[in-house]
Write a protein that holds these residues in place. Structure first.
Motif, mmCIF file in Angstrom:
data_model
loop_
_atom_site.group_PDB
_atom_site.id
_atom_site.type_symbol
_atom_site.label_atom_id
_atom_site.label_comp_id
_atom_site.label_asym_id
_atom_site.label_seq_id
_atom_site.Cartn_x
_atom_site.Cartn_y
_atom_site.Cartn_z
ATOM 1 N N THR A 1 -13.975 5.353 -8.585
ATOM 2 C CA THR A 1 -14.515 5.263 -7.231
ATOM 3 C C THR A 1 -13.399 5.441 -6.219
ATOM 4 O O THR A 1 -12.234 5.172 -6.515
ATOM 5 N N ASP A 2 -13.765 5.906 -5.028
ATOM 6 C CA ASP A 2 -12.811 6.073 -3.936
ATOM 7 C C ASP A 2 -12.902 4.891 -2.986
ATOM 8 O O ASP A 2 -14.009 4.429 -2.667
ATOM 9 N N TRP A 3 -11.748 4.418 -2.518
ATOM 10 C CA TRP A 3 -11.680 3.269 -1.623
ATOM 11 C C TRP A 3 -10.745 3.578 -0.461
ATOM 12 O O TRP A 3 -9.754 4.291 -0.621
ATOM 13 N N VAL A 4 -11.040 3.015 0.683
ATOM 14 C CA VAL A 4 -10.140 3.102 1.827
ATOM 15 C C VAL A 4 -8.906 2.264 1.493
ATOM 16 O O VAL A 4 -9.020 1.172 0.931
ATOM 17 N N MET A 5 -7.741 2.778 1.829
ATOM 18 C CA MET A 5 -6.496 2.105 1.462
ATOM 19 C C MET A 5 -6.430 0.672 1.986
ATOM 20 O O MET A 5 -5.899 -0.218 1.318
ATOM 21 N N ALA A 6 -6.991 0.420 3.157
ATOM 22 C CA ALA A 6 -6.948 -0.923 3.738
ATOM 23 C C ALA A 6 -7.771 -1.928 2.948
ATOM 24 O O ALA A 6 -7.594 -3.136 3.091
ATOM 25 N N ALA A 7 -8.676 -1.464 2.086
ATOM 26 C CA ALA A 7 -9.527 -2.364 1.302
ATOM 27 C C ALA A 7 -8.879 -2.775 -0.010
ATOM 28 O O ALA A 7 -9.457 -3.541 -0.768
ATOM 29 N N VAL A 8 -7.672 -2.292 -0.273
ATOM 30 C CA VAL A 8 -6.996 -2.576 -1.546
ATOM 31 C C VAL A 8 -5.839 -3.523 -1.292
ATOM 32 O O VAL A 8 -5.098 -3.381 -0.329
ATOM 33 N N LYS A 9 -5.723 -4.517 -2.178
ATOM 34 C CA LYS A 9 -4.630 -5.480 -2.051
ATOM 35 C C LYS A 9 -4.038 -5.746 -3.427
ATOM 36 O O LYS A 9 -4.578 -5.335 -4.451
ATOM 37 N N GLU A 10 -2.941 -6.453 -3.428
ATOM 38 C CA GLU A 10 -2.282 -6.814 -4.680
ATOM 39 C C GLU A 10 -3.177 -7.776 -5.444
ATOM 40 O O GLU A 10 -3.803 -8.655 -4.862
ATOM 41 N N ILE A 11 -3.224 -7.596 -6.744
ATOM 42 C CA ILE A 11 -4.108 -8.422 -7.561
ATOM 43 C C ILE A 11 -3.479 -9.794 -7.777
ATOM 44 O O ILE A 11 -2.309 -9.895 -8.125
ATOM 45 N N PRO A 12 -4.225 -10.874 -7.525
ATOM 46 C CA PRO A 12 -3.699 -12.215 -7.800
ATOM 47 C C PRO A 12 -3.426 -12.391 -9.297
ATOM 48 O O PRO A 12 -4.087 -11.789 -10.137
ATOM 49 N N ALA A 13 -2.471 -13.221 -9.611
ATOM 50 C CA ALA A 13 -2.032 -13.386 -10.994
ATOM 51 C C ALA A 13 -3.164 -13.822 -11.926
ATOM 52 O O ALA A 13 -3.228 -13.383 -13.072
ATOM 53 N N ARG B 1 0.822 -1.218 0.000
ATOM 54 C CA ARG B 1 0.000 0.000 0.000
ATOM 55 C C ARG B 1 0.854 1.266 0.000
ATOM 56 O O ARG B 1 0.460 2.278 -0.562
ATOM 57 N N GLU B 2 2.018 1.224 0.656
ATOM 58 C CA GLU B 2 2.908 2.385 0.666
ATOM 59 C C GLU B 2 3.461 2.675 -0.721
ATOM 60 O O GLU B 2 3.744 3.826 -1.050
ATOM 61 N N ASN B 3 3.623 1.651 -1.533
ATOM 62 C CA ASN B 3 4.214 1.815 -2.864
ATOM 63 C C ASN B 3 3.174 1.999 -3.966
ATOM 64 O O ASN B 3 3.529 1.950 -5.141
ATOM 65 N N LEU B 4 1.916 2.190 -3.605
ATOM 66 C CA LEU B 4 0.878 2.366 -4.616
ATOM 67 C C LEU B 4 1.043 3.710 -5.326
ATOM 68 O O LEU B 4 1.181 4.750 -4.681
ATOM 69 N N ARG B 5 1.017 3.664 -6.635
ATOM 70 C CA ARG B 5 1.116 4.860 -7.463
ATOM 71 C C ARG B 5 0.104 4.735 -8.597
ATOM 72 O O ARG B 5 -0.328 3.637 -8.933
ATOM 73 N N PRO B 6 -0.281 5.845 -9.204
ATOM 74 C CA PRO B 6 -1.203 5.777 -10.355
ATOM 75 C C PRO B 6 -0.661 4.864 -11.458
ATOM 76 O O PRO B 6 0.534 4.849 -11.736
ATOM 77 N N GLY B 7 -1.567 4.091 -12.025
ATOM 78 C CA GLY B 7 -1.220 3.166 -13.097
ATOM 79 C C GLY B 7 -1.082 1.722 -12.638
ATOM 80 O O GLY B 7 -1.016 0.817 -13.458
ATOM 81 N N VAL B 8 -1.055 1.494 -11.337
ATOM 82 C CA VAL B 8 -0.912 0.135 -10.801
ATOM 83 C C VAL B 8 -2.286 -0.523 -10.765
ATOM 84 O O VAL B 8 -3.258 0.064 -10.314
ATOM 85 N N GLU B 9 -2.359 -1.765 -11.241
ATOM 86 C CA GLU B 9 -3.615 -2.508 -11.205
ATOM 87 C C GLU B 9 -3.731 -3.214 -9.861
ATOM 88 O O GLU B 9 -2.794 -3.876 -9.416
ATOM 89 N N VAL B 10 -4.881 -3.043 -9.197
ATOM 90 C CA VAL B 10 -5.095 -3.619 -7.871
ATOM 91 C C VAL B 10 -6.460 -4.293 -7.811
ATOM 92 O O VAL B 10 -7.267 -4.168 -8.727
ATOM 93 N N MET B 11 -6.710 -4.972 -6.692
ATOM 94 C CA MET B 11 -7.997 -5.598 -6.457
ATOM 95 C C MET B 11 -8.452 -5.222 -5.057
ATOM 96 O O MET B 11 -7.655 -5.203 -4.123
ATOM 97 N N THR B 12 -9.733 -4.909 -4.910
ATOM 98 C CA THR B 12 -10.258 -4.579 -3.592
ATOM 99 C C THR B 12 -10.584 -5.867 -2.844
ATOM 100 O O THR B 12 -10.650 -6.944 -3.441
#
Length: 150
Positions: free
Chosen positions: A75-87, A36-47
């Motif tokens: 949409t806006d999301w709380v940072m804790a609800a975002v995780k790395e996207i599984p392959a 979450r600290e390294n999240l930047r625009p353009g990164v694909e994530v999953m909630t």
């Protein structure tokens, strides 16, 4: 009263189990916080709820992440609800092949469709469902009529 060694073994086993479970969860929490600290625009994530999107903005002060879904909604999301996207859910990176890209571009222009190739068009309503059910019932009736006459 004599000393019972099974009680000591039970206590040691319980302590070891407690240590390993907390250690594993601590590692997972550390990895998630680092991601979450390294999240930047353009990164694909999953909630946590399963929505896949691309980060378009990060507000560190409010701990909010702005995601854009595949249909363009932001949409806006709380940072804790975002995780790395599984392959298995990540968007595949297209191979750089000039021949297939040119052929695909010419096919797209000829088709007249506004839907990109490989995208499944899901209707917003269920109006087409009644037609499909009616066609299925008609087909079943024809089959029943064919078997009754034989």
């Amino acid at each position: 009263m004599p000393f019972d060694p099974t009680f000591l073994i039970l206590i040691v086993a319980l302590a070891a189990m407690l240590f390993f479970t907390t250690n594993r969860s601590r590692k997972q929490q550390k990895a998630a916080a680092e991601f979450r600290e390294n999240l930047r625009p353009g990164v694909e994530v999953m909630t946590q709820s399963g929505m896949v999107g691309v980060v378009v903005g990060v507000d560190d002060a409010r701990q909010i992440i702005r995601l854009e879904s595949s249909d363009g909604h932001v949409t806006d999301w709380v940072m804790a609800a975002v995780k790395e996207i599984p392959a298995q859910f990540a968007t595949p990176v297209p191979e750089d092949s000039d021949d297939t890209d040119e052929a695909r571009d010419s096919e797209d222009k000829d088709s007249g469709s506004t839907i990109e190739p490989g995208v499944i068009d899901v209707p917003d309503d269920l109006s087409g469902l009644d037609t499909a059910q009616q066609e299925y019932r008609d087909q079943q009736k024809r089959k029943d009529d064919d078997t009754d006459g034989k």
